[in-house]
Design an enzyme around this catalytic site. Structure first.
Site, PDB file in Angstrom:
ATOM      1  N   SER A  69      -9.626   1.865   3.190  1.00 51.86           N
ATOM      2  CA  SER A  69      -8.782   2.605   2.293  1.00 51.86           C
ATOM      3  C   SER A  69      -7.800   1.739   1.500  1.00 51.86           C
ATOM      4  O   SER A  69      -7.274   2.203   0.489  1.00 51.86           O
ATOM      5  CB  SER A  69      -7.987   3.651   3.065  1.00 51.86           C
ATOM      6  OG  SER A  69      -7.082   3.026   3.953  1.00 51.86           O
ATOM      7  N   LYS A 105       0.852  -1.194   0.000  1.00 49.92           N
ATOM      8  CA  LYS A 105       0.000   0.000   0.000  1.00 49.92           C
ATOM      9  C   LYS A 105       0.885   1.241   0.000  1.00 49.92           C
ATOM     10  O   LYS A 105       1.904   1.271   0.712  1.00 49.92           O
ATOM     11  CB  LYS A 105      -0.892  -0.027   1.243  1.00 49.92           C
ATOM     12  CG  LYS A 105      -1.935   1.073   1.333  1.00 49.92           C
ATOM     13  CD  LYS A 105      -2.787   0.867   2.601  1.00 49.92           C
ATOM     14  CE  LYS A 105      -3.866   1.907   2.757  1.00 49.92           C
ATOM     15  NZ  LYS A 105      -4.684   1.689   3.975  1.00 49.92           N
ATOM     16  N   SER A 154      -9.700  -0.473   7.299  1.00 48.37           N
ATOM     17  CA  SER A 154      -9.130  -0.273   5.961  1.00 48.37           C
ATOM     18  C   SER A 154      -8.446  -1.490   5.343  1.00 48.37           C
ATOM     19  O   SER A 154      -8.099  -1.454   4.160  1.00 48.37           O
ATOM     20  CB  SER A 154      -8.122   0.872   5.989  1.00 48.37           C
ATOM     21  OG  SER A 154      -8.792   2.100   5.984  1.00 48.37           O
TER      22      SER A 154
END
Lengths: 93, 472
Positions: free
Chosen positions: B141, B66, B165
């Protein structure tokens, strides 16, 4: 209830500029969120301790030993303005 | 077709010398080239295979990270304009540990700007699309990480979870996502959003791969004083456990608020656990229903403080034209941050400001203690707690984009685990009438990931959707 002037004041504290056109939308969304949070008012929290630390760890110490850290060139690599290994800031006074 | 395989399967094939890590890399890269223009899972793809000379168990297999964690020499953008040109000058501890375990890296995955969002729509680099249905959000997210794994654009990925997330996008993309106990994995090198809630974890095709990655990334780190010195375990040893007698609590009070599909999937999972010999009973977390309010005070408060560092001086974007220093700060931040980030910074500034601290921030910290007590009470009687990961299947792109409160409420089942520091996993729990995946969340007491792996692995053996992932 948050009004336009409150939004302007909060924005100033946060060093953020909200365009005049956006203030109404921002206040509406802000109020909606804060209204939802009123559900907490039904709770009696007077005898409840604040959980500032959720883990049970306390006072994490380490030996204060000398070790290598970032050199100036690396530390300033991403700076918008840099001079001889220092961060260059706009004129302050 | 190597991109379709799990990490474990690929490691076995490499061990048998039937394939090389570069074969895997090429297969995944090809897949990315085919799919990326539709899915947009990545902020940056590394086009060149860089073999890892370290002889570790991951044998140079590519991991996706990420884009809010640092890989030295690569960009870390946090999907924000303010960091779009930032080059990482050190490795995050998780990246360092992955490198020591022999990993290579395939790219940095898309996220909601600074991990603030539940749909990946607030990314400066555009929305990620759900590979099951391109008109739907992938969750957020860590939507890029989950979409990449579900769509075959990554073998496995690393995400971060502040209020859901990792788990929410894993659920909405039909893959496995684990948020470990707060303190299990070092946060050093993860760009801070809300430091008392942030935790890094794996997103994978199955439970075994999640255990393999947690074994690698977990453990004490002197550079994150909140990382725990509780000894790491080999979590793969819990994968094939007999779970008869395991005590499972069902947080069923929330089911009436869920879609019919989600309710049905929960009934189905309860049946499966009963058939496996588990003791299943209803439990309640009486204060968890206030979790969204609690979280949207604490997380923005911490974020408003953490994001003060973006001032156009040390790194990142700086506006060209300004009158003086203060004007530069304000213009840089106003042009550099997107709308949701600004909203959260302002919300945090408000709840911490003079006159409102007691009414909001202090109250929220007290409530956090109450929610934690709820979990303590539940785990005094059961080994694991199950609930849906999300109230509904993936919603449409744009559907909640203009309604922040509705967006926040989509994390109502995942937030309590962050507030209480407990570990939680989301595993696939069937498919809705609209052919979208649903998730089952399994939570355990702090540092009891062993119970999560026992339970998740046993469930997955009975019921999984691996052969239905959108990998064709």
């Amino acid at each position: 209830m948050i009004v336009k002037d409150d939004i302007k004041k909060i924005a100033e504290l946060a060093m953020i500029e909200i365009k005049d056109d956006d203030i109404d939308k921002f206040s509406m969304q802000f109020n909606e969120i804060l209204d939802y949070m009123k559900e907490m008012d039904t709770l009696d929290l007077s005898n409840q301790e604040a959980a500032f630390h959720i883990t049970e760890m306390k006072n994490v110490f380490r030996e204060d030993t000398v070790h290598n850290s970032l050199d100036n060139d690396t530390a300033t690599l991403n700076a918008p303005e840099e001079s001889e290994g220092f961060f260059k800031v706009p004129k302050v006074i | 077709m190597l991109y379709k395989k799990t990490l474990r399967e690929l490691l076995d094939l490499i061990d048998k010398r039937e394939i090389t890590p570069k074969d895997v890399y090429s297969s995944v890269l090809n897949r990315i080239k085919q799919k990326e223009n539709k899915i947009n899972a990545y902020v940056c793809v590394f086009d060149e295979f860089e073999e890892n000379k370290v002889k570790g168990m991951l044998s140079s297999l590519p991991v996706a990270v990420k884009d809010n964690m640092h890989i030295k020499g690569k960009k870390t953008t946090c999907s924000s304009k303010i960091l779009k040109n930032y080059t990482a000058i050190f490795d995050a501890t998780v990246v360092e540990k992955l490198k020591h375990a022999g990993a290579s890296f395939i790219g940095k995955t898309n996220l909601d700007e600074f991990a603030m969002g539940s749909s990946t729509e607030t990314s400066y680099f555009g929305t990620t699309h759900n590979p099951w249905d391109l008109t739907k959000i992938p969750g957020g997210s860590s939507g890029g990480s989950a979409a990449a794994v579900a769509g075959g654009e990554a073998v496995c990925a690393i995400g971060s979870d502040t209020g859901g997330s990792i788990r929410q996008p894993a659920s909405l993309c039909g893959v496995v996502g684990l948020k470990p106990t707060y303190g299990r994995v070092s946060r050093y090198g993860l760009v801070a959003f809300a430091s008392s809630l942030d935790q890094i974890g794996p997103i994978t095709k199955n439970v075994e791969d999640a255990a393999i990655l947690l074994n690698i990334i977990g453990g004490k780190d002197s550079r994150d004083s909140t990382s725990s010195n509780i000894e790491m375990d080999d979590f793969t040893k819990y994968l094939n456990s007999d779970i008869s007698g395991l005590k499972i609590g069902v947080y069923d009070k929330v089911l009436p608020d869920c879609s019919a599909d989600v309710q049905q999937s929960m009934e189905n999972s309860i049946k499966i656990f009963k058939n496996l010999g588990c003791e299943v009973k209803s439990v309640d977390l009486p204060n968890a229903k206030y979790a969204v309010s609690d979280y949207y005070i604490i997380a923005p408060a911490e974020a408003s403080s953490n994001l003060e560092r973006y001032d156009g001086i040390k790194y990142g974007f700086r506006i060209d034209n300004y009158e003086n220093l203060k004007d530069m700060y304000i213009k840089t931040r106003s042009r550099g941050f997107g709308e949701e980030v600004k909203r959260r910074i302002m919300l945090g500034t408000y709840v911490l400001s003079s006159g409102y601290y007691d009414a909001y921030y202090l109250k929220a910290q007290k409530l956090r203690g109450l929610i934690k007590q709820d979990f303590d009470n539940v785990f005094a009687g059961v080994d694991v707690l199950i609930a849906p990961t999300t109230p509904t299947e993936a919603f449409g792109i744009g559907e909640k984009a203009d309604n922040p409160l509705q967006m926040y409420l989509s994390d109502i089942f995942t937030i309590p685990a962050n507030l209480s520091a407990v570990p939680a996993i989301s595993i696939p729990n069937g498919i809705s009438k609209n052919s979208l995946p649903l998730g089952l969340q399994i939570m355990a007491n702090t540092f009891r990931e062993d119970n999560i792996f026992k339970c998740a692995s046993a469930f997955e053996k009975e019921f999984n959707i691996l052969d239905k992932l959108p990998l064709d």
